[in-house]
Design an enzyme around this catalytic site. Structure first.
Site, PDB file in Angstrom:
ATOM      1  N   ARG A  83       1.911  33.604  40.544  1.00 60.41           N
ATOM      2  CA  ARG A  83       2.865  33.297  39.655  1.00 60.41           C
ATOM      3  C   ARG A  83       2.247  32.122  38.697  1.00 60.41           C
ATOM      4  NH1 ARG A  83       7.856  36.048  40.155  1.00 60.41           N
ATOM      5  NH2 ARG A  83       8.214  37.296  42.088  1.00 60.41           N
ATOM      6  N   HIS A 119      11.587  42.416  38.138  1.00 59.37           N
ATOM      7  CA  HIS A 119      12.600  42.431  36.666  1.00 59.37           C
ATOM      8  C   HIS A 119      12.134  43.691  35.885  1.00 59.37           C
ATOM      9  CE1 HIS A 119      14.116  38.758  38.438  1.00 59.37           C
ATOM     10  NE2 HIS A 119      15.162  38.896  37.469  1.00 59.37           N
ATOM     11  N   ARG A 170      10.332  37.104  30.963  1.00 65.31           N
ATOM     12  CA  ARG A 170       9.779  36.670  32.347  1.00 65.31           C
ATOM     13  C   ARG A 170       8.367  35.733  31.897  1.00 65.31           C
ATOM     14  NH1 ARG A 170      13.039  36.272  35.663  1.00 65.31           N
ATOM     15  NH2 ARG A 170      11.387  36.612  37.568  1.00 65.31           N
ATOM     16  N   HIS A 176       6.255  35.311  35.613  1.00 63.53           N
ATOM     17  CA  HIS A 176       5.265  36.492  35.530  1.00 63.53           C
ATOM     18  C   HIS A 176       4.075  36.313  34.483  1.00 63.53           C
ATOM     19  CE1 HIS A 176       7.108  38.921  38.534  1.00 63.53           C
ATOM     20  NE2 HIS A 176       8.173  38.724  37.992  1.00 63.53           N
TER      21      HIS A 176
END
Length: 357
Positions: A83, A119, A170, A176
């Site tokens: 991440r 997501h 994101r 991400h």
């Protein structure tokens, strides 16, 4: 391979930095998009609406959400995705240059691996179901008309606009990398398209629901134990999150892989129990089921009660208790919205008829 991934990750970091610097005024919007794109809204909002409008669509939506999120968990355990918010602090890639400054937010510090994006995958799958189902309803068996073609274009434009906003959100939030959100969108669409061709989910027995739930749970646990036995720590991301998250209170246990697993199997098990219950047959299959005011009442009451129910957070001090209560809470969502609430409302609507007799 590692150098190639470092270049890919660096591109993601530069993308995040660019968005955060040039679109600071959009911070609240991106946070809102990320909150709305949380799969919890598919269970607590979209499912009760669609189920009471078109039962088959509601059932398919829940299956796609659950199986998609379960596959997302397995993919994450296999792919070991980083991440941005921890990679940029943990890597040696910037040893000879200054480390790009990346902001963190209350919704940044998720604790699971990053690839593919949950997501993006969840939103793509759920919204794909809604778009294709809506088009199927309006098209029927007739030849496509001009209005239908316009609707088709508008819905797909809306679909891709949603996906673009979720992906940018994101990336902006440093949750991400770009390749992870793209992989999430493609995976979500693939899951939803697969379920367009599976008809057995609409009349599955309680036994089938139980066996599938048991398989999903046991496979995930077995896979975890197998890799752990081989010396692979699948919870490595927890240490990364706790170490590099800006604020400890931003690290939430409900974003761990096991929390996701228990929510999914709980939801699917609850749906199976509900669809095979007598309360469901008496209310959703009774004489009131086709009466629109009754269905609208079921939607409104479900949304209100599920919103209140969602505000109840299981205690997170003890992980075993938290996971157990998460399973029970998730199972209660379809139980409440599909059987308990319609059953109680059916009794209320039936009262005037009984008094007139």
């Amino acid at each position: 391979m590692e150098k190639g991934m470092d270049v890919l990750h660096d591109f993601g970091i530069q993308s995040t930095h660019y968005l955060q610097v040039n679109y600071q005024d959009s911070q609240d919007w991106f946070i809102l998009v990320s909150v709305i794109a949380d799969l919890r809204n598919a269970f607590y909002v979209l499912f009760p609406i669609w189920f009471h409008l078109r039962e088959a669509v509601g059932i398919k939506l829940l299956w796609v959400a659950v199986i998609g999120d379960w596959l997302n968990l397995v993919f994450k355990w296999i792919l070991f995705g980083q991440r941005p918010y921890w990679w940029v602090m943990d890597t040696d890639y910037y040893s000879n240059t200054s480390v790009p400054l990346i902001k963190q937010f209350p919704v940044t510090c998720e604790t699971g691996p990053g690839s593919p994006s949950g997501h993006a995958m969840g939103t793509a799958g759920v919204y794909y179901v809604m778009v294709t189902s809506t088009l199927s309803i309006f098209r029927g068996r007739k030849r496509p008309t001009y209005r239908f073609r316009c609707l088709n274009i508008l819905l797909w434009l809306g679909f891709w606009a949603v996906q673009l906003n979720v992906c940018l959100s994101r990336i902006y939030l440093a949750a991400h990398f770009p390749h992870q959100v793209v992989a999430g969108v493609l995976s979500g669409i693939a899951v939803a398209e697969t379920f367009r061709h599976i008809q057995s989910i609409y009349n599955a027995s309680l036994k089938k629901y139980f066996l599938i739930t048991f398989f999903l749970f046991s496979f995930a646990i077995g896979f975890y134990l197998l890799l752990k036995g081989l010396g692979v720590d699948l919870l490595w991301t927890l240490e990364k999150a706790r170490r590099w998250c800006e604020r400890p209170e931003w690290v939430h246990i409900d974003t761990t892989p096991f929390a996701s697993l228990l929510k999914n199997v709980g939801t699917l098990f609850g749906l199976g129990v509900t669809l095979n219950s007598s309360m469901y047959r008496e209310s959703c299959k009774g004489k009131l089921s086709k009466w629109f005011p009754f269905r609208l009442s079921c939607i409104v009451v479900s949304l209100i009660l599920l919103h209140l129910f969602d505000s109840l957070k299981p205690p997170s001090q003890t992980e075993l208790i938290f996971y157990t209560l998460s399973f029970c809470k998730s199972a209660a969502v379809p139980l409440a919205s599909v059987s308990l609430i319609p059953y109680c409302l059916a009794r209320v609507f039936d009262q005037p008829d009984k008094k007139s007799l």
